[in-house]
Design a protein around this motif. Structure first.
Motif, PDB file in Angstrom:
ATOM      1  N   GLY A 158       8.479 -33.113 -18.972  1.00 14.91           N
ATOM      2  CA  GLY A 158       8.324 -32.529 -20.302  1.00 14.91           C
ATOM      3  C   GLY A 158       6.860 -32.417 -20.667  1.00 14.91           C
ATOM      4  O   GLY A 158       5.971 -32.633 -19.842  1.00 14.91           O
ATOM      5  N   GLY A 159       6.623 -32.089 -21.906  1.00 16.17           N
ATOM      6  CA  GLY A 159       5.248 -31.954 -22.356  1.00 16.17           C
ATOM      7  C   GLY A 159       5.176 -31.804 -23.864  1.00 16.17           C
ATOM      8  O   GLY A 159       6.198 -31.737 -24.558  1.00 16.17           O
ATOM      9  N   HIS A 160       3.969 -31.755 -24.357  1.00 15.43           N
ATOM     10  CA  HIS A 160       3.745 -31.552 -25.795  1.00 15.43           C
ATOM     11  C   HIS A 160       2.424 -30.824 -25.970  1.00 15.43           C
ATOM     12  O   HIS A 160       1.431 -31.131 -25.307  1.00 15.43           O
ATOM     13  CB  HIS A 160       3.699 -32.887 -26.534  1.00 15.43           C
ATOM     14  CG  HIS A 160       3.512 -32.716 -28.016  1.00 15.43           C
ATOM     15  ND1 HIS A 160       4.571 -32.468 -28.876  1.00 15.43           N
ATOM     16  CD2 HIS A 160       2.398 -32.728 -28.787  1.00 15.43           C
ATOM     17  CE1 HIS A 160       4.109 -32.348 -30.106  1.00 15.43           C
ATOM     18  NE2 HIS A 160       2.799 -32.506 -30.076  1.00 15.43           N
ATOM     19  N   ILE A 161       2.428 -29.843 -26.878  1.00 16.55           N
ATOM     20  CA  ILE A 161       1.238 -29.027 -27.138  1.00 16.55           C
ATOM     21  C   ILE A 161       0.747 -29.294 -28.551  1.00 16.55           C
ATOM     22  O   ILE A 161       1.536 -29.271 -29.501  1.00 16.55           O
ATOM     23  CB  ILE A 161       1.554 -27.530 -26.963  1.00 16.55           C
ATOM     24  CG1 ILE A 161       2.017 -27.242 -25.539  1.00 16.55           C
ATOM     25  CG2 ILE A 161       0.339 -26.676 -27.304  1.00 16.55           C
ATOM     26  CD1 ILE A 161       2.584 -25.852 -25.347  1.00 16.55           C
ATOM     27  N   LYS A 180      -6.420 -26.010 -27.972  1.00 14.19           N
ATOM     28  CA  LYS A 180      -5.127 -26.416 -27.415  1.00 14.19           C
ATOM     29  C   LYS A 180      -5.301 -27.668 -26.571  1.00 14.19           C
ATOM     30  O   LYS A 180      -6.186 -27.739 -25.715  1.00 14.19           O
ATOM     31  CB  LYS A 180      -4.544 -25.300 -26.545  1.00 14.19           C
ATOM     32  CG  LYS A 180      -3.179 -25.646 -25.939  1.00 14.19           C
ATOM     33  CD  LYS A 180      -2.653 -24.539 -25.043  1.00 14.19           C
ATOM     34  CE  LYS A 180      -3.454 -24.426 -23.782  1.00 14.19           C
ATOM     35  NZ  LYS A 180      -2.893 -23.438 -22.837  1.00 14.19           N
ATOM     36  N   TYR A 181      -4.439 -28.622 -26.836  1.00 13.20           N
ATOM     37  CA  TYR A 181      -4.374 -29.817 -25.996  1.00 13.20           C
ATOM     38  C   TYR A 181      -2.923 -29.993 -25.571  1.00 13.20           C
ATOM     39  O   TYR A 181      -2.024 -30.064 -26.402  1.00 13.20           O
ATOM     40  CB  TYR A 181      -4.854 -31.056 -26.753  1.00 13.20           C
ATOM     41  CG  TYR A 181      -4.686 -32.327 -25.955  1.00 13.20           C
ATOM     42  CD1 TYR A 181      -5.546 -32.618 -24.902  1.00 13.20           C
ATOM     43  CD2 TYR A 181      -3.658 -33.212 -26.236  1.00 13.20           C
ATOM     44  CE1 TYR A 181      -5.391 -33.770 -24.157  1.00 13.20           C
ATOM     45  CE2 TYR A 181      -3.492 -34.366 -25.498  1.00 13.20           C
ATOM     46  CZ  TYR A 181      -4.359 -34.645 -24.456  1.00 13.20           C
ATOM     47  OH  TYR A 181      -4.194 -35.786 -23.715  1.00 13.20           O
ATOM     48  N   MET A 182      -2.712 -30.026 -24.241  1.00 18.14           N
ATOM     49  CA  MET A 182      -1.350 -30.135 -23.729  1.00 18.14           C
ATOM     50  C   MET A 182      -1.189 -31.437 -22.962  1.00 18.14           C
ATOM     51  O   MET A 182      -1.965 -31.730 -22.044  1.00 18.14           O
ATOM     52  CB  MET A 182      -1.018 -28.948 -22.821  1.00 18.14           C
ATOM     53  CG  MET A 182       0.346 -29.059 -22.147  1.00 18.14           C
ATOM     54  SD  MET A 182       0.714 -27.665 -21.060  1.00 18.14           S
ATOM     55  CE  MET A 182       1.057 -26.403 -22.259  1.00 18.14           C
ATOM     56  N   ASP A 183      -0.199 -32.206 -23.349  1.00 17.05           N
ATOM     57  CA  ASP A 183       0.194 -33.390 -22.598  1.00 17.05           C
ATOM     58  C   ASP A 183       1.349 -33.025 -21.687  1.00 17.05           C
ATOM     59  O   ASP A 183       2.340 -32.437 -22.143  1.00 17.05           O
ATOM     60  CB  ASP A 183       0.642 -34.516 -23.540  1.00 17.05           C
ATOM     61  CG  ASP A 183      -0.510 -35.418 -23.948  1.00 17.05           C
ATOM     62  OD1 ASP A 183      -1.472 -35.527 -23.154  1.00 17.05           O
ATOM     63  OD2 ASP A 183      -0.457 -36.008 -25.034  1.00 17.05           O
ATOM     64  N   ILE A 184       1.238 -33.363 -20.399  1.00 18.14           N
ATOM     65  CA  ILE A 184       2.335 -33.167 -19.454  1.00 18.14           C
ATOM     66  C   ILE A 184       2.872 -34.544 -19.093  1.00 18.14           C
ATOM     67  O   ILE A 184       2.129 -35.393 -18.587  1.00 18.14           O
ATOM     68  CB  ILE A 184       1.873 -32.432 -18.187  1.00 18.14           C
ATOM     69  CG1 ILE A 184       1.124 -31.145 -18.558  1.00 18.14           C
ATOM     70  CG2 ILE A 184       3.050 -32.120 -17.279  1.00 18.14           C
ATOM     71  CD1 ILE A 184       0.464 -30.477 -17.383  1.00 18.14           C
ATOM     72  N   ASN A 185       4.130 -34.786 -19.384  1.00 16.69           N
ATOM     73  CA  ASN A 185       4.754 -36.074 -19.112  1.00 16.69           C
ATOM     74  C   ASN A 185       5.365 -36.096 -17.712  1.00 16.69           C
ATOM     75  O   ASN A 185       6.006 -35.132 -17.294  1.00 16.69           O
ATOM     76  CB  ASN A 185       5.845 -36.369 -20.147  1.00 16.69           C
ATOM     77  CG  ASN A 185       5.287 -36.442 -21.556  1.00 16.69           C
ATOM     78  OD1 ASN A 185       5.125 -35.432 -22.211  1.00 16.69           O
ATOM     79  ND2 ASN A 185       4.968 -37.640 -22.008  1.00 16.69           N
ATOM     80  N   PHE A 186       5.174 -37.225 -17.014  1.00 11.83           N
ATOM     81  CA  PHE A 186       5.714 -37.394 -15.667  1.00 11.83           C
ATOM     82  C   PHE A 186       6.568 -38.658 -15.619  1.00 11.83           C
ATOM     83  O   PHE A 186       6.276 -39.639 -16.308  1.00 11.83           O
ATOM     84  CB  PHE A 186       4.584 -37.511 -14.637  1.00 11.83           C
ATOM     85  CG  PHE A 186       3.730 -36.282 -14.525  1.00 11.83           C
ATOM     86  CD1 PHE A 186       3.966 -35.347 -13.545  1.00 11.83           C
ATOM     87  CD2 PHE A 186       2.682 -36.057 -15.409  1.00 11.83           C
ATOM     88  CE1 PHE A 186       3.184 -34.209 -13.429  1.00 11.83           C
ATOM     89  CE2 PHE A 186       1.888 -34.932 -15.304  1.00 11.83           C
ATOM     90  CZ  PHE A 186       2.148 -34.002 -14.307  1.00 11.83           C
ATOM     91  N   ASP A 187       7.586 -38.599 -14.785  1.00  9.64           N
ATOM     92  CA  ASP A 187       8.382 -39.808 -14.597  1.00  9.64           C
ATOM     93  C   ASP A 187       7.730 -40.690 -13.534  1.00  9.64           C
ATOM     94  O   ASP A 187       6.651 -40.385 -13.026  1.00  9.64           O
ATOM     95  CB  ASP A 187       9.829 -39.459 -14.216  1.00  9.64           C
ATOM     96  CG  ASP A 187       9.934 -38.693 -12.900  1.00  9.64           C
ATOM     97  OD1 ASP A 187       8.927 -38.652 -12.155  1.00  9.64           O
ATOM     98  OD2 ASP A 187      11.006 -38.141 -12.620  1.00  9.64           O
ATOM     99  N   PHE A 188       8.372 -41.804 -13.196  1.00  3.10           N
ATOM    100  CA  PHE A 188       7.763 -42.767 -12.281  1.00  3.10           C
ATOM    101  C   PHE A 188       7.592 -42.201 -10.873  1.00  3.10           C
ATOM    102  O   PHE A 188       6.805 -42.722 -10.080  1.00  3.10           O
ATOM    103  CB  PHE A 188       8.595 -44.051 -12.234  1.00  3.10           C
ATOM    104  CG  PHE A 188       9.906 -43.897 -11.508  1.00  3.10           C
ATOM    105  CD1 PHE A 188      10.034 -44.286 -10.189  1.00  3.10           C
ATOM    106  CD2 PHE A 188      11.015 -43.356 -12.155  1.00  3.10           C
ATOM    107  CE1 PHE A 188      11.240 -44.145  -9.533  1.00  3.10           C
ATOM    108  CE2 PHE A 188      12.218 -43.211 -11.492  1.00  3.10           C
ATOM    109  CZ  PHE A 188      12.335 -43.608 -10.171  1.00  3.10           C
ATOM    110  N   LYS A 189       8.308 -41.132 -10.562  1.00  5.86           N
ATOM    111  CA  LYS A 189       8.190 -40.511  -9.235  1.00  5.86           C
ATOM    112  C   LYS A 189       7.060 -39.497  -9.193  1.00  5.86           C
ATOM    113  O   LYS A 189       6.749 -38.957  -8.139  1.00  5.86           O
ATOM    114  CB  LYS A 189       9.507 -39.823  -8.860  1.00  5.86           C
ATOM    115  CG  LYS A 189      10.709 -40.746  -8.823  1.00  5.86           C
ATOM    116  CD  LYS A 189      11.945 -40.028  -8.316  1.00  5.86           C
ATOM    117  CE  LYS A 189      12.358 -38.871  -9.205  1.00  5.86           C
ATOM    118  NZ  LYS A 189      12.678 -39.251 -10.585  1.00  5.86           N
ATOM    119  N   GLY A 190       6.469 -39.175 -10.343  1.00  3.32           N
ATOM    120  CA  GLY A 190       5.402 -38.190 -10.380  1.00  3.32           C
ATOM    121  C   GLY A 190       5.881 -36.782 -10.620  1.00  3.32           C
ATOM    122  O   GLY A 190       5.129 -35.826 -10.424  1.00  3.32           O
TER     123      GLY A 190
END
Length: 921
Positions: A178-181, A164-174
């Motif tokens: 969202g995310g993607h697995i 499993k590889y999970m990407d956690i997306n952050f906005d400019f404020k940190g």
């Protein structure tokens, strides 16, 4: 270096070991494990030892200790590496990733969960609903994926059987938006078979032991796992897992994520259908293959929402298209069993991939415009299966170990690359370090035309009957001279290998023997098109969506599907490229023993893992030039108290000059190098010496600060007391002035008042003026009295004085003292004209004799003696004597008493015979 831990817990950073050797590394690792310190550093790499027990080091208070801190400001912890990745992402706008590696049972999945929890805890300061929703989704997705992708093995109760590889997306404020697995190589062979002592995926046992009876009845299944062939092997395996509680937790998590009721019900139906498929048995009647348990076909049809005849036909026949002709080829019992097992594995894999895709649909970033919302940055968390060596290692273990070879290669390259880039960036000469480069093993597996994957794919594409033995022969031909490959044919004397079955690869983690049995079938991953069409034509829309390729017609020609090996190799290359473009952080997990004991540290077991994880090489790389490096401002902040030139603040041109002066003063200038932004210290001894001097100075500074602070507190207390006194005095003055002003206001015009102010009510005085009020009232009373008597004549004044004296002397003795009338004084001379001459004669004689100036009082009284006999008497009081006379004998003198012998009027009356005067005074 990691701070706030004494040396009784060993070296928190392995880079600071006195001697870099395996024995010293293992001794330090064991000491820290036994002391309950399961985390250590190698530079910026976290080494984690599975404690096999719950530890109270992940609470909200611990999160706050690591939030916003630099990596070495607190003792080693997963939270430190997670915070470092988050800060790099937020501050420098960089994509980062956290790679968690180690063998099965080393704690990788738990580590990934704690990292996710930490990232969720430090974001969302304002409790915004959307951010909270995304965080909740990311955390809940872990629960669901573990249920359907993890299983109990002999080494681990919660082993990840997929990558499993999970990407956690952050906005400019940190904040997470969202995310993607991404999932890799689900071990679907576990659906139909498990080794002794192991279980299939958790989802089966959760359904059987946690679902309500009504749901089980609708799925036509019972609670006993041993009733189903596919999970019978692991059906009675004991474990610490609470399947009943987990079923509810997973169901709740799916609802929170956004799975609909129909979707969750479809998942349960697929699980039940797979269990029933495992109980299907095939028999032979002559040349005809039959399904022996026909009642199960009806149950499977119901669960899959398909037609019963279509289900039976797909299980017993295979439709083959030869140009324009379509032929239905009947299976043998063996082929039917193979098809049934392939269907079960494919259904579970499709269901798992659909669950991952469904989660992605919900948590992926939507409607995000970088021009409006700012750059979208990412933190990746990789939790992938660890290196595995079992008694029987098949295709899955081969792929898993190849994956670990790729990740190890990436780790070594990136660590070396980072070190080299830092030395070059700082202008420090680089010293080359020898390390095991496993590129040769990666090429052995994935090289075009010569690699094991290529040989396997070639064997699968051959026409005619292809066996696993043919594949092994191909390996022996092409890899006969490879240093890391051998088989029994190439090493006839090696009896640990079986002829025509085994081959051995010398991995970076050790030698592994693989059995080629099943390699061809698992690589082909063949699923007859009839099953795909069957499931695509299901009336269940969720199930239908899982099989889109089933819409192809029977005669439609398609390309040969990619093999499992090719798909996995492609996904691994893509994963490594994805990780390489991010700033990596590493967690290296170690399994201390095989019996899951919180007390046992098996030296050889751990030594083996330390070796194949390359931890010692990592220490050597980090120690290549210098054991410790730090930016000048932070180094100065920590050690400036050691030198008089830098404490408390320096006046040198720059922090660099200040650090140089500090180290020169300590005599360490020979053991350091000065980069452009950092100072580099060569040996740990120098750093320990700096630490010792710092500890000594900190104690003195603390005492000094305590002294200053205590003095400050005393002065503050004094100022508060003085201020309180000033306020108290001012308030008292205010109350006094207010009282005096009020008295002045009320008594201002009393001279003109008829009663001279006797009716005026006195104001209530403050406590401090109570005695003053008494004195003031006394003054007023005297003034009032003086005002009344100041107009009297001399005679009237004399009367008043006499009345006042009588009032004081006889107060309480008589009811009426005659104060309202004028007092004559000499009543005998006034009231007895007949006897006046006799009295006058006697009084004149007494005046001549006793020399008194004037008569104060005279009057008749009645004496009553002790026998109660009454007699008349006369009393004469002058300014010198008191006389008792007998009025019946011309006022003959009976007794004379000087006034200074008379104590009081009552006493005088006692002397006169206890008889009050007839004429009151």
């Amino acid at each position: 270096m990691a701070e706030h831990e004494s040396l009784e817990y060993g070296k928190a950073d392995f880079v600071l070991l006195d001697n870099v050797s395996t024995d010293e590394f293992m001794a330090n690792l064991k000491l820290r494990f036994e002391k309950g310190r399961i985390y250590s550093y190698i530079g910026e790499v976290v080494v984690s030892v599975n404690p096999y027990r719950a530890m109270n080091i992940y609470g909200r208070d611990v999160v706050e200790q690591y939030k916003g801190r630099e990596l070495y400001e607190r003792p080693p912890h997963l939270f430190a590496i997670a915070d470092a990745a988050y800060k790099a992402m937020k501050r420098r706008n960089k994509d980062t990733c956290i790679v968690i590696s180690g063998e099965s049972g080393a704690g990788k999945t738990e580590a990934s969960k704690y990292i996710m929890q930490y990232i969720a805890a430090i974001t969302n300061p304002n409790q915004r609903a959307e951010v909270e929703r995304v965080k909740n989704m990311l955390l809940k997705s872990n629960c669901v994926l573990e249920a359907f992708g993890n299983a109990k093995t002999n080494r681990n109760d919660n082993s990840s059987r997929f990558g499993k590889y999970m990407d956690i997306n952050f906005d400019f404020k940190g904040d997470p938006i969202g995310g993607h697995i991404s999932n890799y190589l689900l071990e679907k062979s576990r659906v139909i078979f498990q080794q002794e002592g192991e279980r299939s995926f958790h989802s089966y046992y959760q359904l059987l032991r946690g679902a309500p009876d009504s749901l089980l009845r609708s799925l036509h299944i019972q609670k006993d796992p041993t009733a189903y062939n596919y999970i019978k092997v692991g059906g009675q395996v004991k474990s610490s897992i609470n399947d009943g509680a987990d079923f509810k937790a997973v169901a709740d998590a799916m609802k929170v994520i956004g799975f609909t009721g129909d979707e969750i019900q479809t998942v349960y139906k697929i699980l039940a259908a797979i269990l029933h498929l495992g109980n299907l048995a095939f028999g032979v009647d002559g040349d005809v293959t039959l399904i022996q348990s026909t009642e199960l076909v009806s149950v499977i049809r119901e669960l899959l929402s398909a037609k019963e005849e279509h289900v039976e036909k797909a299980l017993l026949y295979r439709t083959v298209s030869t140009g324009r002709d379509v032929i239905e080829k009947e299976h043998t019992a063996q082929e039917a069993g193979y098809g049934r097992d392939a269907l079960a594995k494919a259904m579970y894999e499709r269901m798992f991939c659909w669950i991952v895709g469904r989660i992605n649909d919900i948590i992926e970033v939507k409607n995000y415009d970088a021009r409006v919302h700012g750059k979208n940055t990412v933190i990746g968390v990789l939790d992938i299966y660890g290196f595995e060596i079992f008694q029987n290692n098949s295709f899955e273990q081969f792929c898993i170990n190849y994956c670990n070879e790729k990740l190890q290669q990436l780790f070594i390259q990136l660590v070396l690359k980072q070190e080299q880039e830092e030395y070059q960036r700082e202008g420090i000469p680089w010293k080359h370090i020898d390390y095991f480069n496993n590129q040769i093993i990666v090429d052995l597996v994935e090289q075009q035309h010569k690699g094991i994957f290529s040989v396997l794919d070639e064997a699968c594409m051959n026409v005619g009957k292809v066996t696993d033995e043919v594949f092994l022969q191909g390996l022996n031909v092409k890899l006969a001279k490879h240093a890391h490959y051998t088989s029994r044919k190439l090493s006839p004397t090696d009896k640990t290998l079986e002829f025509d079955r085994d081959f051995r690869i010398r991995h970076y983690a050790g030698d592994v023997v693989y059995s080629v049995v099943g390699f061809i079938d698992k690589n082909k991953d063949t699923l007859f098109q009839d099953f795909k069409r069957l499931l695509y034509n299901s009336s269940n829309p969720v199930l239908k969506a899982m099989w889109p390729e089933g819409k192809l017609s029977i005669t439609e020609v398609t390309k040969r599907p990619l093999t499992a090996a090719t798909l996995f190799k492609t996904s691994m290359i893509s994963l490594v490229e994805n990780l390489a473009c991010k700033e990596p952080y590493y967690v290296r997990c170690i399994k201390p023993n095989d019996v899951k004991s919180p007390l046992l540290f098996e030296q050889e077991r751990c030594r083996h893992q330390v070796g194949y994880l390359g931890l010692l090489e990592n220490v050597r790389v980090r120690r290549a030039g210098f054991a410790y490096r730090q930016t000048y401002p932070r180094f100065l902040q920590r050690y400036k108290m050691i030198s008089e030139f830098t404490w408390p603040n320096h006046d040198l041109p720059s922090d660099t000059e200040a650090v140089k002066r500090l180290l020169q003063g300590c005599g360490f200038d020979h053991d350091v190098a000065y980069g452009k932004t950092k100072v580099f210290i060569r040996t740990p001894r120098t750093l320990f010496s700096l630490e010792e001097q710092r500890v000594d100075m900190v104690q003195r500074i603390v005492l000094f600060l305590q002294k200053v602070w205590r003095g400050t507190i005393a002065r503050m207390r004094y100022r508060r007391m003085r201020a309180a006194l000033v306020i108290l005095r001012a308030y008292r003055r205010y109350k006094v002035r207010s009282y005096v002003r009020e008295v002045n206001r009320r008594f201002k015009n009393i001279r003109s008042m008829k009663d001279h102010g006797r009716h005026v009510k006195w104001p209530t005085p403050p406590k401090v003026l109570r005695k003053f009020e008494e004195a003031l009232r006394s003054i007023y009373s005297r003034w009032w009295a003086w005002t009344l008597i100041k107009g009297l004549s001399a005679e009237e004044a004399l009367q008043v004085r006499a009345k006042v004296a009588s009032l004081e002397a006889l107060k309480g003795q008589r009811v009426d003292l005659g104060l309202q009338r004028a007092w004559e004084g000499n009543y005998l001379k006034r009231d007895s004209p007949d006897a006046a001459s006799s009295f006058t004669l006697v009084s004149s004689e007494l005046q001549r004799k006793d020399k008194f100036m004037r008569i104060l009082f005279s009057g008749n009284v009645r004496k009553i003696n002790r026998f109660h006999k009454a007699e008349d008497r006369a009393v004469l009081i002058t300014d010198r004597h008191l006389y008792k006379m007998d009025p019946l004998k011309q006022y003959k003198l009976m007794k004379s008493i000087p006034l200074y012998n008379v104590g009081s009027a009552p006493f005088a009356f006692y002397l006169l015979g206890r008889r009050a005067p007839q004429n009151p005074v």
